[in-house]
Motif scaffolding. Structure first.
Motif, PDB file in Angstrom:
ATOM      1  N   SER A 101       0.845  -1.196   0.000  1.00 24.57           N
ATOM      2  CA  SER A 101       0.000   0.000   0.000  1.00 24.57           C
ATOM      3  C   SER A 101       0.878   1.244   0.000  1.00 24.57           C
ATOM      4  O   SER A 101       2.099   1.155   0.209  1.00 24.57           O
ATOM      5  CB  SER A 101      -0.885   0.018   1.249  1.00 24.57           C
ATOM      6  OG  SER A 101      -0.071   0.161   2.405  1.00 24.57           O
ATOM      7  N   GLY A 102       0.222   2.380  -0.189  1.00 31.31           N
ATOM      8  CA  GLY A 102       0.936   3.641  -0.190  1.00 31.31           C
ATOM      9  C   GLY A 102       1.533   3.962   1.173  1.00 31.31           C
ATOM     10  O   GLY A 102       2.678   4.400   1.278  1.00 31.31           O
ATOM     11  N   ALA A 103       0.741   3.740   2.205  1.00 29.56           N
ATOM     12  CA  ALA A 103       1.229   4.038   3.555  1.00 29.56           C
ATOM     13  C   ALA A 103       2.481   3.218   3.862  1.00 29.56           C
ATOM     14  O   ALA A 103       3.461   3.744   4.408  1.00 29.56           O
ATOM     15  CB  ALA A 103       0.137   3.754   4.587  1.00 29.56           C
ATOM     16  N   ASN A 106       5.496   4.480   2.086  1.00 31.66           N
ATOM     17  CA  ASN A 106       6.027   5.659   2.782  1.00 31.66           C
ATOM     18  C   ASN A 106       6.738   5.281   4.077  1.00 31.66           C
ATOM     19  O   ASN A 106       7.759   5.879   4.425  1.00 31.66           O
ATOM     20  CB  ASN A 106       4.907   6.659   3.057  1.00 31.66           C
ATOM     21  CG  ASN A 106       4.517   7.426   1.803  1.00 31.66           C
ATOM     22  OD1 ASN A 106       5.347   7.601   0.908  1.00 31.66           O
ATOM     23  ND2 ASN A 106       3.278   7.858   1.729  1.00 31.66           N
ATOM     24  N   PHE A 135      -0.514  14.617   2.165  1.00 30.73           N
ATOM     25  CA  PHE A 135      -1.166  13.378   2.621  1.00 30.73           C
ATOM     26  C   PHE A 135      -0.233  12.211   2.338  1.00 30.73           C
ATOM     27  O   PHE A 135       0.218  12.034   1.214  1.00 30.73           O
ATOM     28  CB  PHE A 135      -2.507  13.165   1.913  1.00 30.73           C
ATOM     29  CG  PHE A 135      -3.233  11.944   2.410  1.00 30.73           C
ATOM     30  CD1 PHE A 135      -4.054  12.006   3.520  1.00 30.73           C
ATOM     31  CD2 PHE A 135      -3.057  10.710   1.782  1.00 30.73           C
ATOM     32  CE1 PHE A 135      -4.695  10.869   4.007  1.00 30.73           C
ATOM     33  CE2 PHE A 135      -3.687   9.562   2.265  1.00 30.73           C
ATOM     34  CZ  PHE A 135      -4.519   9.653   3.372  1.00 30.73           C
ATOM     35  N   HIS A 136       0.033  11.411   3.376  1.00 28.66           N
ATOM     36  CA  HIS A 136       0.967  10.305   3.183  1.00 28.66           C
ATOM     37  C   HIS A 136       0.454   8.971   3.706  1.00 28.66           C
ATOM     38  O   HIS A 136       1.179   7.980   3.664  1.00 28.66           O
ATOM     39  CB  HIS A 136       2.319  10.646   3.810  1.00 28.66           C
ATOM     40  CG  HIS A 136       2.957  11.849   3.201  1.00 28.66           C
ATOM     41  ND1 HIS A 136       3.408  11.883   1.893  1.00 28.66           N
ATOM     42  CD2 HIS A 136       3.185  13.096   3.695  1.00 28.66           C
ATOM     43  CE1 HIS A 136       3.905  13.089   1.625  1.00 28.66           C
ATOM     44  NE2 HIS A 136       3.778  13.843   2.691  1.00 28.66           N
ATOM     45  N   GLY A 137      -0.783   8.920   4.233  1.00 29.18           N
ATOM     46  CA  GLY A 137      -1.332   7.625   4.646  1.00 29.18           C
ATOM     47  C   GLY A 137      -1.971   7.676   6.020  1.00 29.18           C
ATOM     48  O   GLY A 137      -2.014   8.732   6.670  1.00 29.18           O
ATOM     49  N   GLU A 188       4.913  15.789  -1.981  1.00 25.26           N
ATOM     50  CA  GLU A 188       4.169  15.356  -3.171  1.00 25.26           C
ATOM     51  C   GLU A 188       4.331  16.489  -4.177  1.00 25.26           C
ATOM     52  O   GLU A 188       4.130  17.653  -3.820  1.00 25.26           O
ATOM     53  CB  GLU A 188       2.673  15.247  -2.882  1.00 25.26           C
ATOM     54  CG  GLU A 188       2.232  14.195  -1.894  1.00 25.26           C
ATOM     55  CD  GLU A 188       0.848  14.575  -1.329  1.00 25.26           C
ATOM     56  OE1 GLU A 188      -0.166  14.179  -1.919  1.00 25.26           O
ATOM     57  OE2 GLU A 188       0.797  15.284  -0.309  1.00 25.26           O
ATOM     58  N   GLU A 193      -4.846  14.429  -2.172  1.00 23.22           N
ATOM     59  CA  GLU A 193      -5.929  14.532  -1.181  1.00 23.22           C
ATOM     60  C   GLU A 193      -6.059  15.981  -0.695  1.00 23.22           C
ATOM     61  O   GLU A 193      -7.130  16.406  -0.307  1.00 23.22           O
ATOM     62  CB  GLU A 193      -5.654  13.616   0.021  1.00 23.22           C
ATOM     63  CG  GLU A 193      -5.465  12.141  -0.336  1.00 23.22           C
ATOM     64  CD  GLU A 193      -6.651  11.555  -1.059  1.00 23.22           C
ATOM     65  OE1 GLU A 193      -7.791  11.743  -0.612  1.00 23.22           O
ATOM     66  OE2 GLU A 193      -6.447  10.901  -2.099  1.00 23.22           O
ATOM     67  N   ASP A 221       6.673  11.431  -2.627  1.00 23.37           N
ATOM     68  CA  ASP A 221       5.542  10.507  -2.511  1.00 23.37           C
ATOM     69  C   ASP A 221       4.785  10.535  -3.837  1.00 23.37           C
ATOM     70  O   ASP A 221       4.121  11.516  -4.162  1.00 23.37           O
ATOM     71  CB  ASP A 221       4.641  10.948  -1.344  1.00 23.37           C
ATOM     72  CG  ASP A 221       3.417  10.051  -1.166  1.00 23.37           C
ATOM     73  OD1 ASP A 221       3.045   9.347  -2.121  1.00 23.37           O
ATOM     74  OD2 ASP A 221       2.821  10.085  -0.069  1.00 23.37           O
ATOM     75  N   VAL A 223       2.566   8.130  -4.654  1.00 18.59           N
ATOM     76  CA  VAL A 223       1.536   7.097  -4.496  1.00 18.59           C
ATOM     77  C   VAL A 223       0.366   7.381  -5.435  1.00 18.59           C
ATOM     78  O   VAL A 223      -0.139   6.489  -6.108  1.00 18.59           O
ATOM     79  CB  VAL A 223       1.076   7.007  -3.029  1.00 18.59           C
ATOM     80  CG1 VAL A 223      -0.128   6.063  -2.896  1.00 18.59           C
ATOM     81  CG2 VAL A 223       2.217   6.518  -2.142  1.00 18.59           C
ATOM     82  N   GLN A 224      -0.028   8.659  -5.516  1.00 19.68           N
ATOM     83  CA  GLN A 224      -1.160   9.019  -6.380  1.00 19.68           C
ATOM     84  C   GLN A 224      -0.689   9.524  -7.751  1.00 19.68           C
ATOM     85  O   GLN A 224      -1.301   9.225  -8.769  1.00 19.68           O
ATOM     86  CB  GLN A 224      -2.004  10.094  -5.684  1.00 19.68           C
ATOM     87  CG  GLN A 224      -3.300  10.392  -6.383  1.00 19.68           C
ATOM     88  CD  GLN A 224      -4.318  11.110  -5.497  1.00 19.68           C
ATOM     89  OE1 GLN A 224      -5.202  11.783  -5.985  1.00 19.68           O
ATOM     90  NE2 GLN A 224      -4.231  10.959  -4.197  1.00 19.68           N
ATOM     91  N   LYS A 250      -0.923   2.928  -5.383  1.00 14.52           N
ATOM     92  CA  LYS A 250      -2.204   3.062  -6.113  1.00 14.52           C
ATOM     93  C   LYS A 250      -2.255   2.408  -7.506  1.00 14.52           C
ATOM     94  O   LYS A 250      -2.660   1.273  -7.629  1.00 14.52           O
ATOM     95  CB  LYS A 250      -2.621   4.529  -6.169  1.00 14.52           C
ATOM     96  CG  LYS A 250      -3.072   5.045  -4.793  1.00 14.52           C
ATOM     97  CD  LYS A 250      -3.874   6.324  -4.877  1.00 14.52           C
ATOM     98  CE  LYS A 250      -4.575   6.654  -3.579  1.00 14.52           C
ATOM     99  NZ  LYS A 250      -3.840   7.493  -2.648  1.00 14.52           N
TER     100      LYS A 250
HETATM  101  C1  LIG Z   1      -3.495   7.388  -1.202  1.00 16.25           C
HETATM  102  C2  LIG Z   1      -2.218   7.999  -0.792  1.00 16.25           C
HETATM  103  C3  LIG Z   1      -1.433   7.433   0.234  1.00 16.25           C
HETATM  104  C4  LIG Z   1      -1.898   6.244   1.038  1.00 16.25           C
HETATM  105  O1  LIG Z   1      -2.020   5.095   0.264  1.00 16.25           O
HETATM  106  P1  LIG Z   1      -2.745   3.799   0.878  1.00 16.25           P
HETATM  107  O2  LIG Z   1      -2.569   2.759  -0.195  1.00 16.25           O
HETATM  108  O3  LIG Z   1      -4.170   4.173   1.106  1.00 16.25           O
HETATM  109  O4  LIG Z   1      -2.045   3.456   2.124  1.00 16.25           O
HETATM  110  C5  LIG Z   1      -0.207   8.003   0.505  1.00 16.25           C
HETATM  111  N1  LIG Z   1       0.223   9.082  -0.164  1.00 16.25           N
HETATM  112  C6  LIG Z   1      -0.499   9.659  -1.150  1.00 16.25           C
HETATM  113  C7  LIG Z   1       0.043  10.849  -1.879  1.00 16.25           C
HETATM  114  C8  LIG Z   1      -1.757   9.149  -1.487  1.00 16.25           C
HETATM  115  O5  LIG Z   1      -2.487   9.735  -2.436  1.00 16.25           O
END
Ligand SMILES: *Cc1c(COP(=O)(O)O)cnc(C)c1O
Length: 389
Positions: A101-103, A106, A135-137, A188, A193, A221, A223-224, A250
């Motif tokens: 997962s993203g969290a 990170n 936002f990081h989780g 980011e 978010e 980060d 993730v998104q 993601k």
């Molecule tokens: C969604 C998101 C996360 C968390 O990801 P999860 O898979 O829900 O843990 C972390 N950082 C960013 C920038 C995100 O958009």
């Protein structure tokens, strides 16, 4: 009991769900339990990179699931090794740690920065400097990294050693890094978010230079923003910076859980045996899915993502009820005159699924969404934004 009622009774109440039950889909169209079809402009929050049940993606998964669905990280598996190789070859990073997962991606980034700095500069160099509104989780550590107070309230104490600064203020960033003996700066390039906020390129570049000069680990980060979403393979590439660590998740495996933390030459050997781990991390099915996704993210495809993003921007420019469009590629935010939630509800009633991010309507369609679907979604969204006569 209806599925709504069963869910409400038995699933922890963390999600304020819309009263829609999705049962199937294909590409950028999803179907609810009553047979109503929707154009999906959210992709499960930037996850289903090639839409629902994409044929190539499905085939990659089916093939792998028929061979081996999971192995412990005590043994080698091909998809994990080949995916790490592909990520490194496409980015120049040297090593990858896989999670789910993203969290978690990170968490690994933070651990890498802390270990590097503790070994190199001393154990008091542990602070991670993050950006306000980022936002990081949702884990206690990634919440600490998330510079938004309202997520923190009732979960104290969070992991210590995180300070958030105001994006754009170089002096504050330098001052806080010095005062806290920062181990890392974590950003980011586009806060997702936080409201689809494109960060100032000059600021990000200055922060990257400052980090390099002071041997502070730069974590981006993705993730998104990653995996083609912004029209580049990773958004840092559009900023002309070279992070030490990049986290992503993601859209990486197109709809299966997979996180990846990429480490450059500086930190590639920071982890030794037993320093970090994950039971599911590098799962062969998730990795096979990710390989199938990454193979398709070539320059020509990414140019199409950019072109579709431009199409959306142009379509929403000078539109009644839309004050501004933010974002990059197929990660866009619409500042609407009507409350974003109201626009999203109207769109849903009219067969288009959109998201919100803070005060914005957020659009994250599949990267391969066909133009006719995009055009139809635009009409529905514009109509929903229009003010009453
Ligand atoms: C969604 C998101 C996360 C968390 O990801 P999860 O898979 O829900 O843990 C972390 N950082 C960013 C920038 C995100 O958009």
């Amino acid at each position: 009991m209806s599925i709504f009622e069963v869910d409400k009774q038995y699933v922890a109440g963390t999600y304020n769900r819309f009263p829609v039950e999705i049962v199937s889909g294909k590409g950028s169209v999803v179907t609810d339990v009553d047979g109503k079809e929707y154009i999906d402009m959210g992709s499960g929050i930037a996850v289903t990179s090639f839409g629902i049940a994409d044929d190539v993606w499905q085939q990659a998964i089916i093939e792998q699931i028929g061979k081996v669905q999971h192995m412990s990280n005590l043994y080698y598996t091909e998809p994990c090794a080949l995916l790490a190789e592909m990520l490194c070859k496409k980015t120049g990073f040297k090593k990858v740690f896989f999670s789910n997962s993203g969290a978690e991606a990170n968490e690994c980034a933070i651990k890498a920065a802390r270990k590097y700095s503790a070994e190199k500069k001393g154990a008091d160099h542990f602070t991670i400097v993050t950006m306000k509104n980022g936002f990081h989780g949702r884990t206690l550590t990634t919440l600490a990294a998330t510079g938004q107070e309202h997520y923190h309230e009732l979960y104290q104490p969070l992991t210590p050693g995180f300070v958030s600064v105001t994006p754009g203020d170089v002096d504050e960033l330098k001052k806080v890094c010095e005062e806290t003996k920062a181990a890392a700066i974590m950003v980011e390039c586009i806060q997702g978010e936080g409201g689809v906020l494109v960060q100032d390129a000059a600021y990000i570049r200055t922060a990257a230079e400052y980090a390099k000069e002071n041997d502070i680990i730069l974590i981006v980060d993705e993730v998104q923003t990653g995996n083609g979403r912004t029209g580049a393979l990773y958004s840092y590439m559009q900023y002309g910076i070279e992070p030490d660590v990049v986290s992503t998740a993601k859209g990486l495996a197109g709809g299966l859980p997979l996180g990846a933390t990429m480490l450059n030459e500086k930190v590639q050997n920071v982890f030794g045996f037993g320093d970090h781990g994950s039971t599911f991390g590098g799962n062969p099915v998730s990795c096979a899915a990710a390989l199938s996704i990454l193979k398709r993210l070539d320059d020509a495809f990414l140019a199409e993502v950019t072109a579709k993003g431009e199409f959306l921007r142009n379509a929403f420019a000078d539109t009644e009820g839309i004050e501004a469009v933010s974002g990059m590629g197929l990660m866009l935010g619409l500042k609407t005159v009507k409350p974003a939630g109201e626009v999203v509800a109207t769109c849903m009633a009219n067969g288009v699924l959109c998201l919100t991010a803070k005060d914005k309507v957020r659009l994250l369609p599949a990267l391969n969404i066909p133009m006719p679907a995009l055009e139809k979604a635009v009409e529905v969204i514009k109509e929903a934004c229009r003010l009453a006569d």
